[in-house]
Design a protein around this motif. Structure first.
Motif, PDB file in Angstrom:
ATOM      1  N   LEU A 173     -37.902   8.108 -73.776  1.00  0.00           N
ATOM      2  CA  LEU A 173     -38.253   6.964 -74.617  1.00  0.00           C
ATOM      3  C   LEU A 173     -37.581   5.676 -74.161  1.00  0.00           C
ATOM      4  N   ILE A 174     -36.672   5.781 -73.203  1.00  0.00           N
ATOM      5  CA  ILE A 174     -35.903   4.590 -72.846  1.00  0.00           C
ATOM      6  C   ILE A 174     -36.803   3.532 -72.231  1.00  0.00           C
ATOM      7  N   ARG A 175     -37.664   3.919 -71.334  1.00  0.00           N
ATOM      8  CA  ARG A 175     -38.653   2.954 -70.882  1.00  0.00           C
ATOM      9  C   ARG A 175     -40.024   3.600 -70.827  1.00  0.00           C
ATOM     10  N   GLY A 176     -40.785   3.388 -71.859  1.00  0.00           N
ATOM     11  CA  GLY A 176     -42.106   3.987 -71.943  1.00  0.00           C
ATOM     12  C   GLY A 176     -43.185   2.958 -71.674  1.00  0.00           C
ATOM     13  N   ARG A 177     -44.382   3.435 -71.501  1.00  0.00           N
ATOM     14  CA  ARG A 177     -45.517   2.527 -71.334  1.00  0.00           C
ATOM     15  C   ARG A 177     -46.172   2.269 -72.691  1.00  0.00           C
ATOM     16  N   GLU A 178     -45.955   3.195 -73.598  1.00  0.00           N
ATOM     17  CA  GLU A 178     -46.361   3.004 -74.981  1.00  0.00           C
ATOM     18  C   GLU A 178     -45.105   3.221 -75.805  1.00  0.00           C
ATOM     19  N   PHE A 179     -44.754   2.256 -76.616  1.00  0.00           N
ATOM     20  CA  PHE A 179     -43.500   2.385 -77.357  1.00  0.00           C
ATOM     21  C   PHE A 179     -43.583   1.638 -78.678  1.00  0.00           C
ATOM     22  N   ILE A 180     -42.675   1.991 -79.577  1.00  0.00           N
ATOM     23  CA  ILE A 180     -42.692   1.368 -80.901  1.00  0.00           C
ATOM     24  C   ILE A 180     -41.695   0.224 -80.917  1.00  0.00           C
ATOM     25  N   MET A 181     -42.151  -0.901 -81.416  1.00  0.00           N
ATOM     26  CA  MET A 181     -41.302  -2.085 -81.389  1.00  0.00           C
ATOM     27  C   MET A 181     -41.401  -2.823 -82.713  1.00  0.00           C
ATOM     28  N   LYS A 182     -40.275  -3.434 -83.066  1.00  0.00           N
ATOM     29  CA  LYS A 182     -40.296  -4.401 -84.159  1.00  0.00           C
ATOM     30  C   LYS A 182     -40.293  -5.751 -83.483  1.00  0.00           C
ATOM     31  N   ASP A 183     -41.286  -6.560 -83.764  1.00  0.00           N
ATOM     32  CA  ASP A 183     -41.261  -7.897 -83.199  1.00  0.00           C
ATOM     33  C   ASP A 183     -41.423  -8.919 -84.314  1.00  0.00           C
ATOM     34  N   ALA A 184     -40.611  -9.962 -84.234  1.00  0.00           N
ATOM     35  CA  ALA A 184     -40.616 -10.995 -85.264  1.00  0.00           C
ATOM     36  C   ALA A 184     -40.809 -12.345 -84.604  1.00  0.00           C
ATOM     37  N   TYR A 185     -41.383 -13.261 -85.370  1.00  0.00           N
ATOM     38  CA  TYR A 185     -41.664 -14.596 -84.837  1.00  0.00           C
ATOM     39  C   TYR A 185     -41.313 -15.613 -85.900  1.00  0.00           C
ATOM     40  N   SER A 186     -40.555 -16.626 -85.484  1.00  0.00           N
ATOM     41  CA  SER A 186     -40.194 -17.659 -86.459  1.00  0.00           C
ATOM     42  C   SER A 186     -40.979 -18.931 -86.163  1.00  0.00           C
ATOM     43  N   PHE A 187     -41.293 -19.654 -87.231  1.00  0.00           N
ATOM     44  CA  PHE A 187     -42.055 -20.894 -87.109  1.00  0.00           C
ATOM     45  C   PHE A 187     -41.329 -21.991 -87.866  1.00  0.00           C
ATOM     46  N   ASP A 188     -40.967 -23.028 -87.136  1.00  0.00           N
ATOM     47  CA  ASP A 188     -40.204 -24.118 -87.734  1.00  0.00           C
ATOM     48  C   ASP A 188     -40.811 -25.454 -87.319  1.00  0.00           C
ATOM     49  N   THR A 189     -40.307 -26.518 -87.987  1.00  0.00           N
ATOM     50  CA  THR A 189     -40.798 -27.858 -87.678  1.00  0.00           C
ATOM     51  C   THR A 189     -40.184 -28.411 -86.399  1.00  0.00           C
ATOM     52  N   ASP A 190     -38.926 -28.057 -86.137  1.00  0.00           N
ATOM     53  CA  ASP A 190     -38.248 -28.653 -84.988  1.00  0.00           C
ATOM     54  C   ASP A 190     -37.148 -27.735 -84.472  1.00  0.00           C
ATOM     55  N   GLU A 191     -36.508 -28.189 -83.421  1.00  0.00           N
ATOM     56  CA  GLU A 191     -35.513 -27.341 -82.773  1.00  0.00           C
ATOM     57  C   GLU A 191     -34.332 -27.027 -83.681  1.00  0.00           C
ATOM     58  N   PHE A 192     -33.897 -28.015 -84.429  1.00  0.00           N
ATOM     59  CA  PHE A 192     -32.739 -27.782 -85.287  1.00  0.00           C
ATOM     60  C   PHE A 192     -33.042 -26.693 -86.321  1.00  0.00           C
ATOM     61  N   SER A 193     -34.189 -26.840 -86.950  1.00  0.00           N
ATOM     62  CA  SER A 193     -34.600 -25.853 -87.937  1.00  0.00           C
ATOM     63  C   SER A 193     -34.778 -24.477 -87.278  1.00  0.00           C
ATOM     64  N   ALA A 194     -35.340 -24.479 -86.071  1.00  0.00           N
ATOM     65  CA  ALA A 194     -35.550 -23.221 -85.358  1.00  0.00           C
ATOM     66  C   ALA A 194     -34.232 -22.538 -85.031  1.00  0.00           C
ATOM     67  N   MET A 195     -33.200 -23.345 -84.746  1.00  0.00           N
ATOM     68  CA  MET A 195     -31.880 -22.780 -84.488  1.00  0.00           C
ATOM     69  C   MET A 195     -31.380 -22.012 -85.704  1.00  0.00           C
ATOM     70  N   MET A 196     -31.723 -22.515 -86.871  1.00  0.00           N
ATOM     71  CA  MET A 196     -31.305 -21.829 -88.099  1.00  0.00           C
ATOM     72  C   MET A 196     -32.007 -20.478 -88.217  1.00  0.00           C
ATOM     73  N   SER A 197     -33.303 -20.481 -87.908  1.00  0.00           N
ATOM     74  CA  SER A 197     -34.041 -19.216 -87.936  1.00  0.00           C
ATOM     75  C   SER A 197     -33.438 -18.242 -86.929  1.00  0.00           C
ATOM     76  N   TYR A 198     -33.125 -18.785 -85.762  1.00  0.00           N
ATOM     77  CA  TYR A 198     -32.529 -17.972 -84.693  1.00  0.00           C
ATOM     78  C   TYR A 198     -31.223 -17.345 -85.167  1.00  0.00           C
ATOM     79  N   GLU A 199     -30.414 -18.145 -85.812  1.00  0.00           N
ATOM     80  CA  GLU A 199     -29.137 -17.634 -86.318  1.00  0.00           C
ATOM     81  C   GLU A 199     -29.356 -16.588 -87.403  1.00  0.00           C
TER      82      GLU A 199
END
Length: 569
Positions: free
Chosen positions: A149-175
RNA sequence: CGGGGUGUAGCUCAGGUGGCAGAGCGCUGGCUUUGGGAGCCAGAAGUCGCAGGUUCAAGUCCUGCCACCCCGACCA
């Protein structure tokens, strides 16, 4: 769960094709089944572990305000063409056509689709910021699937995406995500290291990886024990070499037939490799590039890519070397270099004294070569791979270097996707602005392997209670003994009533067989119902500590429950 | 994608120089067992990865292909 009815089958023999402990024990313990290279199915107990990992992640994501969605596996090509990744992603993309000939890919990641979803609903700054996430299967046609499972071609992932107005706000999401990740790995009982990572070709702004140190990983991480600095080795900056204080000896030409490698040369001349100046020739987009580096160092091709601004390069062939320099590898050097060849000097070469160097003369090297007097430097660049003991970029203490396995990656993306996909919002002035994005991934199936890598011994897995397929294994040693059987049944009922994840090993098999399975399958707690029931006692066994204690039948489940509750805090 | 290796029963493997397809585990039936992968008896189980070739004869030799594993460059 009664094991005699449960779909769970272990093996006595080690699987032939497994090397990494996690790969071996997950197969042997019947948690996964290989379907094709890098493609695995999960059995009922295997999927129980996955679900527990998922739920820990879900809880922490929700706690940080992220909202769960479910995007599609089948992605239309059009979306990928909008960002150019239909071509850029290359052969790692699994692609297919529908009956009408329309093209799709199996999603390897979902920036395009999430951006498409978001742009269709978001118009105003008033709707921002937010973070969406999903838990889903990903598909990547990896060049080399590895280690189960360490490197598969099909694997289960949690992926998240943040959406902000600007870089400063995005830094907060990142944190926010960074803190969530720290909590998640702690709750998974994974001992991760957060390392600074390369922002890579996407041109992101900030990036961190969460890795565990293990031989079965492919990232190289450097870390400093004195100041806590840690980073993916490919981004660790190495300084210019120190000026060596040594009497300059006179240059000498030495006959060195067949000394093509640094190893051979070093032995032949009885000179340490660090005294040799090595020339490595690359062909980058058709143009020759010569890297001068110390003989005891290797070129870091990620650093080279940064310096020359392309990933499209390779080592020159013997023929190309001969055509350009009129001699073979091992005898080329920075002297009378054809004008077409660009020469890059690695920082390590600065300050060297009395070096061994080749000047494009077949079968000859020069010893005691000194800069300025015998050759001249060109421009210096940081091109060498980090090795143990190199100075920490923060505090200059010697660095440690280890192999690491990347479990999570957080990335401040910027507008890489929102601009080409026209994902805009109106700001307070009514102007259109691109959404400022971040993306955050955790390899869930990979985490399952990582946990096994960190928790196992020679008998099998030692699951942390929080992710164990079952928290408690009740073994009835001799099911044909009525007293043992009824005691075990009673304990099983009690455990169920208290809400424990319990498996009852009621199989008709020898004691040793059940013990071996219990060890292999890694239940944190085990209650053994054997001969001691006559004295009103059962044995409680702790897989992690190996500790065994006799406890009265009546209180056994209560005792276990308390231990389990404590583990889950 | 380069280099190395493997492919024979469900699993782990053995099958010099070509000559009847094997073992252990597992499985089925029976009896005996039950504190560290039980014992005895009886059974079932194979397109020897695939295709072609050489040969009276191929698991074995030759050619091509495929699959899987491992080492390197990329990704969660």
């Amino acid at each position: 769960m009664r094991w005699s009815f449960y779909f769970w089958y272990t093996s006595k023999d080690d699987p032939a094709d497994a090397e990494a402990p996690s790969h071996k024990y997950l197969l042997k313990g019947g948690f996964i089944k290989q379907v094709a290279s890098g493609i695995y199915a999960f059995t009922p107990p295997g999927y129980r572990v996955i679900r527990k990992i998922e739920n820990i992640i879900r809880k922490e994501m929700e706690r940080s305000g992220a909202q769960e969605v479910l995007l599609t596996v089948l992605n239309p090509a059009e979306l990928w063409k909008e960002t150019g990744r239909w071509e850029l992603y290359g052969r790692e993309l699994f692609t297919l056509k529908d009956r009408h000939g329309r093209e799709y890919c199996l999603g390897p990641t979902h920036e395009e689709e999430i951006t498409d979803l978001v742009r269709s609903f978001v118009n105003s700054y008033r709707q921002l910021p937010f973070i969406l996430y999903q838990i889903q299967v990903k598909f990547r046609d990896e060049k080399r699937p590895r280690f189960g499972l360490i490197r598969g071609r099909e694997f289960i992932m949690k992926d998240a995406y943040s959406f902000d107005t600007d870089e400063f706000s995005a830094m907060m999401s990142y944190e926010t995500m960074r803190f969530a990740y720290e909590r998640i790995f702690k709750k998974l009982r994974l001992n991760t290291l957060m390392v600074e990572a390369s922002v890579g070709a996407i041109g992101g702004i900030s990036s961190h990886e969460f890795v565990i140190l293990t031989d079965y990983g492919e990232a190289k991480v450097a870390y400093c024990l004195s100041c806590g600095y840690s980073a993916n080795a490919e981004i660790v900056k190495l300084p210019l070499g120190k000026q060596q204080e040594e009497e300059e000896k006179s240059l000498q030409k030495v006959y060195t037939p067949n000394a093509e490698t640094i190893e051979e040369l070093s032995q032949f001349l009885k000179v340490p490799k660090s005294k040799i100046l090595k020339a490595v020739l690359y062909i980058a987009q058709g143009e020759p590039v010569m890297v001068m580096i110390k003989g005891d160092r290797e070129v870091d091709e990620n650093k080279l890519a940064q310096v020359i601004g392309t990933e499209n390069f390779r080592l020159a062939t013997d023929e190309e070397v001969y055509r350009l320099f009129g001699t073979q590898k091992g005898f080329i050097g920075p002297f009378n270099v054809p004008p077409s060849v660009k020469v890059l000097w690695d920082n390590s070469t600065f300050g060297i004294k009395n070096a061994v160097i080749a000047f494009n003369e077949p079968d000859y090297h020069y010893i005691n070569a000194n800069p300025e007097r015998d050759f001249s430097y060109g421009d210096f660049f940081d091109l060498a791979q980090v090795t143990e003991g190199d100075p920490c970029p923060k505090c200059a203490s010697p660095l440690k270097v280890s192999k690491g396995l990347e479990l999570g990656h957080i990335f401040l993306l910027g507008t890489r996707y929102s601009v080409p996909m026209k994902a805009y919002y109106k700001d307070q002035q009514g102007e259109d602005k691109p959404l400022f994005m971040g993306c955050y991934g955790i390899g869930i199936s990979r985490c399952m392997s990582a946990i096994v890598e960190q928790y196992h011994d020679e008998f099998g897995i030692k699951w942390p209670t929080v992710v164990a397929p079952f928290e408690l294994d009740i073994i009835c040693l001799n099911p044909s003994d009525q007293e043992q059987k009824s005691t075990a049944e009673k304990l099983y009922m009690m455990a169920q009533e208290l809400g424990l994840d319990v498996i009852y090993d009621d199989r008709e098999a020898s004691a040793g067989f059940k013990f071996a399975d219990a060890d292999l399958c890694g239940f944190p707690y085990r209650i053994i119902v054997g001969k001691k029931v006559k004295e009103g006692k059962v044995e409680l066994h702790n897989r992690h500590t190996g500790e065994k204690t006799d406890v009265p039948v009546e209180s056994a489940i209560q005792v276990v429950k308390e231990l389990i509750d404590k583990d889950k805090v």
